[in-house]
Write an enzyme that holds these catalytic residues in place. Sequence first.
Site, PDB file in Angstrom:
ATOM      1  N   LYS A   5       0.849  -1.192   0.000  1.00  0.00           N
ATOM      2  CA  LYS A   5       0.000   0.000   0.000  1.00  0.00           C
ATOM      3  C   LYS A   5       0.886   1.244   0.000  1.00  0.00           C
ATOM      4  O   LYS A   5       1.894   1.301   0.730  1.00  0.00           O
ATOM      5  CB  LYS A   5      -0.874  -0.029   1.254  1.00  0.00           C
ATOM      6  CG  LYS A   5      -1.886   1.100   1.363  1.00  0.00           C
ATOM      7  CD  LYS A   5      -2.802   0.875   2.579  1.00  0.00           C
ATOM      8  CE  LYS A   5      -3.838   1.973   2.733  1.00  0.00           C
ATOM      9  NZ  LYS A   5      -4.792   1.680   3.830  1.00  0.00           N
TER      10      LYS A   5
ATOM     11  N   SER B 179      -9.446   1.616   2.713  1.00  0.00           N
ATOM     12  CA  SER B 179      -8.488   2.418   2.013  1.00  0.00           C
ATOM     13  C   SER B 179      -7.422   1.620   1.282  1.00  0.00           C
ATOM     14  O   SER B 179      -6.725   2.152   0.417  1.00  0.00           O
ATOM     15  CB  SER B 179      -7.822   3.361   3.026  1.00  0.00           C
ATOM     16  OG  SER B 179      -7.113   2.624   4.006  1.00  0.00           O
TER      17      SER B 179
ATOM     18  N   SER C 215     -10.236  -1.058   6.766  1.00  0.00           N
ATOM     19  CA  SER C 215      -9.564  -0.896   5.470  1.00  0.00           C
ATOM     20  C   SER C 215      -8.837  -2.113   4.945  1.00  0.00           C
ATOM     21  O   SER C 215      -8.257  -2.077   3.863  1.00  0.00           O
ATOM     22  CB  SER C 215      -8.572   0.267   5.548  1.00  0.00           C
ATOM     23  OG  SER C 215      -9.264   1.486   5.650  1.00  0.00           O
TER      24      SER C 215
END
Lengths: 447, 447
Positions: free
Chosen positions: B81, B150, B174
Amino acid sequence: MKGDLTLLPAVEAAGAIRDGRLMSEALVAAYLKRIDETEGTIKAWAHLDPDEALAQAREADRIRKAGHATGALHGVPVGLKDIIDTAHMPTERGTPIFKGRTPDADARMVERLYDAGAVIMGKTKTTELGYLHPTDTTNPHDPARTPAGSSSGSAAAVAARHVPLAVGTQTGGSVIRPASFCGTFGFKPTRGVISRGGVLRTSVSLDQIGVFANTLEDIALLTDALGCYDQRDPTSFARPRPAMLDGARAEPPAGPDIAWFDLPFYDRLDPETAAGLEQVIEALGDRVERFPAAPQLAGLTDVHKTIYDYEIAGNIALIEADYGAPLSPEMTDAIKRGRAITKDQYEDAMAVKESANAFFEKHFHDFDAILAPSATGEALPLTAGSTGDAIYCTIWTLAGLPCLSLPLLVGENGLPIGVQLIGSVEKDDRLMRTAAWMLRALAEEGE
Amino acid sequence: MKGDLTLLPAVEAAGAIRDGRLMSEALVAAYLKRIDETEGTIKAWAHLDPDEALAQAREADRIRKAGHATGALHGVPVGLKDIIDTAHMPTERGTPIFKGRTPDADARMVERLYDAGAVIMGKTKTTELGYLHPTDTTNPHDPARTPAGSSSGSAAAVAARHVPLAVGTQTGGSVIRPASFCGTFGFKPTRGVISRGGVLRTSVSLDQIGVFANTLEDIALLTDALGCYDQRDPTSFARPRPAMLDGARAEPPAGPDIAWFDLPFYDRLDPETAAGLEQVIEALGDRVERFPAAPQLAGLTDVHKTIYDYEIAGNIALIEADYGAPLSPEMTDAIKRGRAITKDQYEDAMAVKESANAFFEKHFHDFDAILAPSATGEALPLTAGSTGDAIYCTIWTLAGLPCLSLPLLVGENGLPIGVQLIGSVEKDDRLMRTAAWMLRALAEEGE
């Protein structure tokens, strides 16, 4: 468990603690009892707080009983050379300059020990700033003799069974020589296996981390736990580490091939040690091949000295500037020598260092290990005022090769003498395998 | 090896690479080919350099061929990420504010990946600063739907078989929600298992690291590799980590006991999801016990929100002050809400958070896991402009419990829906064992 718990290898103690057959508290208490009985003579510890060690042990037991995760060193006490930073214990670096210093952070390797569930037993005495000026630590085999340095307390603590495991450092021969003098196993893995983050820097090119234990498997167990990549250490490598314990438990596919180099400075060996090494070579038979020393090998000791003097002068000068330090004559001499070395001379030495690695790499195509002395002979009397000659360690340290001292010989005064095995860079697991084979081969030979 | 290499679980791929049956270069090339074919639609990657990934793969192969050490993830590609710092790749945090930013140092978990021999494939797209404002990433099961956030790119990349493994973060839901929407396994281990060192801080109390993969064992493999104690992360604990892969491969001594709480906000579940969950509960029979929701449980979602708003406002305000940032309406609203919270309100919320942990700990004396929805239903259409509702994740995230999303259900539009299992703090290995049992039990039931 019954019997003297301080005789239990760490591999077995950790297993027994994880299985619930042994409490860490009982193990740590047994070691503390031995420390209490013998520390007055041996003086291995710069910092030791029995209550704190026992509290850590009880916490390890609590974790296990609660069904939480246990680690490879769960509940097993470990000693740390007092140049390795610990946030909850002083780190005084063997000099009054740093009396009472407690770092803000743990060294990276201390984080690894917490991950493994170890009990940090305390800090072991070091020579002044990890260099030559001795501590008051004595050799557990003879209190009138030196344990060697600079990892004096770590070697003595393991030899005296104050702890089963201890960590030291080696810039010249500061793990292998103390292991030899104290009769323990000693191991300096390939440069960069264990992070130097949070360890006093004396020489960025040469400083390396090593370990002490009383069995080969324990050496491997501790090294596996400590190793990790640390981007803040310029010698740390961003690759997997050799699996030491797997190596120590592996069978070689065939009898390993071992090289012996007739180095010119082997004439410093005392006669007993030379004869003992000849017996080892003879016992290993055609597994050992002898070579005349390549000329570049002999010169490497000077190259090591140039780099060490040059770098230590720079690092210790910073301390001197900050603290107006009272330094020993050994250290002020090193600084004087280092300051007399030109940058060109230093860079030439660094270039030779690089070529040495290529030289060794070539040899390791044909050999599993190099056999060599660990030290010139038995531990010196304290009256000599020296921690001994590191001559048989510096070449391999310079090249960053993994080095192992095996407590195989006994000198004329009944004191231990180590035999050194040196391996190929980042093939520490193969070195472990070869060492395990050699221990078995010599044991069978002796039967 | 034959067949589509992107179908190979990471556990098997790593084993094959270590044994020399598979080249990392071939594996990475197969994934790059899939990326090339589908990235135009999915848009999972914020940074991807195929040449760099292949160079890492060749280096992994070289290390193995040279007889050097191999790691648990040797030669296996991993996506990160884009709020996780990497020194050799940009880390742009899903906002134009950090366009072109390349950090000086790797996150601690990236060091761990190097130790494990992994190939860092690239950086996956994140919502703005890991909060709510969506990326352009699409759901691999339907390009008109959101992958959730996210950790949008990490979930989509694993679902699309761009990589077998990816890392994300979870402050609310997330990891679990994107895993549910994208049909992958998702796992957020106990708070503090994986270090947040080098990861964008949005909420020091709530931010946690999690992982995505297509099998339970792969989830466990990656988590084992990433975990370590890091003194710089205040939630990291100085103890051994649960052994995830051992847990995933263990047999429970008896059928595990699973709790279900009838939480009031379960009325937000879409009917298909509610029916699917009922089927799962029925299939597990008397292993599941239902409880009315304890009143304190329902209030925890507000506690989570108070802490999150308060902390994110402080952290993002710092960025705003430094960069004069163009922020999304979602973020400016959060900052506005956070600034309206008094310190007393925040501290009250923090106190409730502590008591929640004690509440759950008590329950886990009797139960191996809590069963819950992962999300309200199928992935939302992109036109909704939302990454979905994190309501079923926030309570467990608040308490730092390990949470696992298993891709077990299919919704009315044929899209995947996850089922969540929540475990006891620092007993992630038991959660893995329970999940493996449940997967087997449901597979047998379905036969």
